[in-house]
Design an enzyme around this catalytic site. Structure first.
Site, short mmCIF file in Angstrom:
data_model
loop_
_atom_site.label_atom_id
_atom_site.label_comp_id
_atom_site.label_asym_id
_atom_site.label_seq_id
_atom_site.Cartn_x
_atom_site.Cartn_y
_atom_site.Cartn_z
N GLY A 114 52.80 64.37 28.37
CA GLY A 114 53.94 63.70 28.99
C GLY A 114 55.15 63.55 28.09
O GLY A 114 56.24 63.20 28.56
N VAL A 115 54.98 63.82 26.79
CA VAL A 115 56.11 63.69 25.87
C VAL A 115 57.11 64.84 26.12
O VAL A 115 56.72 65.97 26.39
CB VAL A 115 55.60 63.71 24.40
N LEU B 61 64.88 74.05 22.66
CA LEU B 61 65.51 74.79 21.57
C LEU B 61 65.61 73.88 20.36
O LEU B 61 66.34 72.88 20.39
CB LEU B 61 66.90 75.26 22.00
N GLY C 75 64.98 75.46 13.01
CA GLY C 75 63.98 75.68 11.96
C GLY C 75 64.59 75.68 10.57
O GLY C 75 65.76 76.04 10.39
N ASP D 159 62.43 71.51 13.23
CA ASP D 159 61.09 71.95 12.85
C ASP D 159 61.04 72.19 11.34
O ASP D 159 61.69 73.10 10.83
CB ASP D 159 60.72 73.26 13.56
N TYR E 108 57.35 73.54 3.30
CA TYR E 108 58.71 74.07 3.10
C TYR E 108 59.45 73.35 1.96
O TYR E 108 60.50 73.82 1.52
CB TYR E 108 59.55 73.95 4.38
N LYS F 272 54.51 69.97 9.77
CA LYS F 272 53.21 70.64 9.73
C LYS F 272 52.43 70.24 8.48
O LYS F 272 53.03 70.12 7.40
CB LYS F 272 53.39 72.17 9.72
N HIS G 55 49.41 73.80 10.21
CA HIS G 55 50.27 74.96 9.95
C HIS G 55 49.55 76.29 10.18
O HIS G 55 50.16 77.28 10.59
CB HIS G 55 50.78 74.88 8.51
#
Ligand code: NDP
Length: 295
Positions: free
Chosen positions: A11-12, A17, A20, A45, A50, A75, A108
């Site tokens: 439901g979230v 778009l 990243g 994201d 990273y 992640k 990930h």
């Protein structure tokens, strides 16, 4: 279909778009994410691996937007798999982002060589979800057989599977598998970055494909915009990366045109069925299990 926002299986609502930041250097990340938020992106994201979660959090705070208006996805890296390690991985990411709650937390990679640690990691995500520390949970780079193993051993169906998808690698069987289970497919390298990144690119890039260029010319849009529209119209979330202000804006300017069924099919037909990124099973603790720093 509403392509601005996708409703996840719990439901979230997820802005389809996103933006990243893989390979965005920490010193470039604040400016890039601030620019993205300025031009309208409401979904970022990132990943523990990273090394730029701190800068993503900083950019969100500097944007002046309400926390609830920005959807933050990150992640857990494989070196933090296992129940207790992943709970701690959440703490590390939340602290770096400066957030109490993460909107979408995903694994990930499948750790194929130690799948019991993957299960433990996912059970940690389930606990974080039950405790309200995250709003949704999911996976990345999971193949159909990885999903089967996960679904057999856990109770919450992932909301998202983030996978390599661009016109040269469509993974149609995996898309069908995700859809069968109500898992949203999310495209990484959505404009084919992996087809032209040094060290990865094998052959001409998606950005130079003549068929995509023809569709772009017909709509007075760019190849990148056409590819993003192709994902969204087919019901996939997409998370293009750029550190270039003009491209950041260009990639968000995709809501004023529509591809025809024939154009979508023409792009579908470009599938070469060749993965450009690493084989998911090649990710092992020995080859890629670098530690995620505490701070
Ligand atoms: P993308 O398909 O987003 O391509 C990014 C590349 O394209 C960059 O070199 C960028 O350059 C360039 N670019 C961006 N916009 C344009 C444009 N309009 N015209 C021409 N060139 C453009 O590839 P990514 O691999 O970065 O994937 C996007 C995101 O997906 C990542 O940032 C990350 O969040 C996620 N990801 C997840 C993975 C996973 O394993 N789960 C793996 C890989 C990515 P520049 O920045 O110089 O403008």
């Amino acid at each position: 279909m509403n392509i601005d926002t996708f409703t996840l299986n719990n439901g979230v609502e997820l802005p389809g778009l996103g933006f990243g930041v893989f390979q965005t250097a920490p010193e470039e990340t604040v400016a890039a994410v601030q620019e993205a938020l300025r031009v309208g992106y409401r979904h970022i994201d990132t990943a523990a691996a990273y090394g730029n979660e701190r800068e993503v959090g900083e950019a969100i705070r500097r944007s002046g937007l309400d926390r609830s208006d920005v959807f933050v996805e990150t992640k857990i890296w494989i070196s933090d798999y296992g129940l207790d390690q992943t709970l701690h991985g959440f703490d590390k990411s939340a602290a770096k982002l400066g957030l109490d709650q993460i909107d979408l937390l995903i694994l990930h990679q499948p750790l194929t060589t130690a799948f019991e640690r993957t299960i433990g990691a996912y059970q940690a995500l389930e606990r974080l979800l039950a405790d309200g520390k995250v709003r949704a949970i999911g996976v990345s780079n999971f193949l159909p057989e990885d999903l089967d193993r996960l679904l057999d051993a856990t109770s919450v169906v992932p909301a998202v599977n983030q996978i390599e998808i661009h016109p040269y690698f469509r993974q149609t069987e995996l898309l069908a598998k995700n859809a069968e289970h109500g898992i949203l497919s999310q495209a990484w390298s959505p404009i084919g970055g992996i087809t032209f990144y040094p060290g990865y690119g094998k052959g001409p890039s998606t950005l130079e494909n003549p068929a995509i260029a023809d569709v772009a010319a017909a709509h007075e849009k760019s190849p990148a915009q056409v590819m993003l529209r192709w994902h969204l119209q087919q019901g996939r979330s997409a998370i293009p990366k750029s550190v270039t202000p003009a491209r950041i804006a260009e990639n968000f300017d995709v809501f004023d045109f529509e591809l025809t069924d024939a154009e979508l099919a023409a792009i579908d037909s470009l599938d070469q069925k060749v993965r450009r990124g690493p084989e998911p099973a090649s990710m092992t603790l020995e080859s890629a299990g670098f530690p995620v720093p505490e701070a």
